[in-house]
Design an enzyme around this catalytic site. Structure first.
Site, short mmCIF file in Angstrom:
data_model
loop_
_atom_site.label_atom_id
_atom_site.label_comp_id
_atom_site.label_asym_id
_atom_site.label_seq_id
_atom_site.Cartn_x
_atom_site.Cartn_y
_atom_site.Cartn_z
N GLY A 1 -1.22 -9.11 6.15
CA GLY A 1 0.04 -8.42 6.35
C GLY A 1 0.49 -8.33 7.79
O GLY A 1 1.38 -9.04 8.23
N HIS A 2 -0.16 -7.46 8.56
CA HIS A 2 0.34 -7.06 9.87
C HIS A 2 0.65 -8.25 10.77
O HIS A 2 1.71 -8.33 11.39
CB HIS A 2 -0.68 -6.12 10.52
CG HIS A 2 -0.24 -5.60 11.84
ND1 HIS A 2 -0.59 -6.20 13.03
CD2 HIS A 2 0.56 -4.56 12.16
CE1 HIS A 2 -0.04 -5.52 14.02
NE2 HIS A 2 0.66 -4.52 13.53
N HIS B 1 0.86 -1.19 0.00
CA HIS B 1 0.00 0.00 0.00
C HIS B 1 0.89 1.23 0.00
O HIS B 1 1.58 1.50 0.98
CB HIS B 1 -0.88 -0.04 1.25
CG HIS B 1 -1.88 1.07 1.34
ND1 HIS B 1 -2.78 1.17 2.37
CD2 HIS B 1 -2.13 2.13 0.54
CE1 HIS B 1 -3.55 2.23 2.19
NE2 HIS B 1 -3.16 2.85 1.09
N THR C 1 -6.28 0.98 7.33
CA THR C 1 -7.48 1.22 6.52
C THR C 1 -8.69 0.74 7.30
O THR C 1 -8.97 -0.46 7.36
CB THR C 1 -7.35 0.49 5.17
OG1 THR C 1 -6.06 0.78 4.64
CG2 THR C 1 -8.40 0.94 4.19
N ARG D 1 4.13 6.40 4.71
CA ARG D 1 4.58 6.00 6.05
C ARG D 1 5.22 4.62 6.06
O ARG D 1 5.94 4.28 6.97
CB ARG D 1 3.42 6.06 7.05
CG ARG D 1 2.40 4.97 6.88
CD ARG D 1 1.38 5.01 7.99
NE ARG D 1 0.45 6.10 7.84
CZ ARG D 1 -0.82 6.07 8.27
NH1 ARG D 1 -1.26 4.98 8.87
NH2 ARG D 1 -1.64 7.06 8.10
N GLU E 1 -12.55 -6.82 -2.80
CA GLU E 1 -11.96 -7.41 -1.61
C GLU E 1 -12.82 -6.98 -0.42
O GLU E 1 -13.02 -5.79 -0.20
CB GLU E 1 -10.51 -6.92 -1.43
CG GLU E 1 -9.86 -7.53 -0.19
CD GLU E 1 -8.36 -7.29 -0.11
OE1 GLU E 1 -7.68 -7.23 -1.15
OE2 GLU E 1 -7.87 -7.16 1.03
N HIS F 1 -7.79 -8.08 5.95
CA HIS F 1 -7.65 -7.10 7.04
C HIS F 1 -7.88 -7.76 8.38
O HIS F 1 -8.94 -8.33 8.63
CB HIS F 1 -8.59 -5.89 6.90
CG HIS F 1 -8.00 -4.67 7.56
ND1 HIS F 1 -8.08 -4.45 8.89
CD2 HIS F 1 -7.24 -3.67 7.04
CE1 HIS F 1 -7.42 -3.34 9.17
NE2 HIS F 1 -6.89 -2.84 8.07
N1 PXP Z 1 -6.25 -5.74 2.25
C1 PXP Z 1 -6.32 -4.40 2.18
C2 PXP Z 1 -7.07 -3.78 1.07
C3 PXP Z 1 -5.65 -3.59 3.13
O1 PXP Z 1 -5.72 -2.25 3.05
C4 PXP Z 1 -4.89 -4.22 4.13
C5 PXP Z 1 -4.14 -3.40 5.12
O2 PXP Z 1 -3.27 -2.56 4.49
C6 PXP Z 1 -4.83 -5.63 4.14
C7 PXP Z 1 -5.55 -6.36 3.20
C8 PXP Z 1 -4.01 -6.37 5.14
O3 PXP Z 1 -4.48 -6.16 6.43
P1 PXP Z 1 -3.62 -6.65 7.65
O4 PXP Z 1 -2.33 -5.90 7.60
O5 PXP Z 1 -4.46 -6.30 8.83
O6 PXP Z 1 -3.41 -8.13 7.48
#
Ligand code: PXP
Length: 246
Positions: A219-220, A46, A104, A52, A154, A197
């Site tokens: 991701g996180h 992203h 987000t 950032r 998504e 997310h």
């Molecule tokens: N999908 C989208 C569209 C996102 O904006 C994000 C977070 O940037 C993610 C997936 C991944 O989310 P997370 O980092 O909480 O796993």
């Protein structure tokens, strides 16, 4: 048989750690290479307005370092459109973006912002970039995605993840139900549904079990786990849990 479920690994937070010290370590490109080695299906990044985490030069370096598809998450702005057209990612996921938010925090208002989003979707599509809209699992937003002729949506799983974290089983069931229903409706309308997310080892399986979903972007949590176990085992474990849930 459900569709095979792809795992897109969001490497933003490797860049977050790098940027905390302003140098070049840890390098998100190294993470992208590991994702490729370990059998991840794509890299998600992203590019935020305030840069950032991922920066412009990271995109070029990620593209160069791996053949995995790059899914660029971007706000619906002229600046981001120009960057997407320059870097030609495989896919672009349009997300809402507020400077002050930590992440987000909700889906894109595809219904309310049709006129702003439509020309961006069209130009991305004309450039051969697969467009996805990051929306809440709501019929109104899905209808808007259909009108915008987006090939992919998504679904934002943040509320589902929060409900589980809060131990609220009723809300969890409700969230899961609406994602399940909207995934089926998207597929019925020829739109490929993805989700992401807030997904973790503990909450991924009910989402991964939704048969129409074709991709999860995570991701996180994976980057956080990587601090303890390394990125490779973290991705392998997530992959295993996803496959088992299918
Ligand atoms: N999908 C989208 C569209 C996102 O904006 C994000 C977070 O940037 C993610 C997936 C991944 O989310 P997370 O980092 O909480 O796993």
């Amino acid at each position: 048989m459900p569709e095979p479920l792809r795992l897109g690994v969001n490497i933003d937070h490797v860049a977050t750690i790098r940027n905390a010290r302003g140098g070049d370590h840890p390098d998100p490109v190294r993470a992208a290479r590991i994702v490729a080695e370990v059998g991840g299906d794509g890299i998600t990044a992203h590019l935020r307005e305030d840069r950032r985490h991922i920066r412009d030069d990271d995109l070029a370096r990620i593209r160069e370092a791996t053949d995995l598809p790059l899914n660029l998450e971007m706000a619906a702005t002229d600046e981001m459109l120009a960057i997407a057209l320059r870097h030609q990612p495989h896919a672009a996921c349009i997300v809402p973006e507020k400077r002050e938010e930590r992440t987000t925090e909700g889906g894109l208002d595809a219904a309310g912002q049709h006129n702003r989003i439509a020309p961006i979707v069209e130009q991305l599509r004309d450039a051969g970039i697969r467009v996805s809209l990051f929306i809440e699992a709501e019929e109104r937003q899905l209808d808007a995605a259909i009108r915008l002729r987006a090939p992919v949506v998504e679904f934002h799983t943040g509320e589902y993840a929060h409900a589980i974290q809060d131990g609220d089983s009723e809300r969890t069931e409700r969230e899961l139900r609406r994602i399940t229903d909207m995934a089926a409706l998207a597929a019925k309308n020829g739109i490929e549904p993805h989700a992401g997310h807030g997904l973790t080892f503990d909450n991924v399986q009910p989402i991964a079990a939704i048969p129409q979903l074709a991709e999860l972007n995570i991701g996180h949590y994976l980057i956080g786990e990587a601090v303890f176990t390394g990125l490779e085992p973290a991705i392998r474990r997530m992959r295993e849990l996803m496959d088992d849930a299918r």
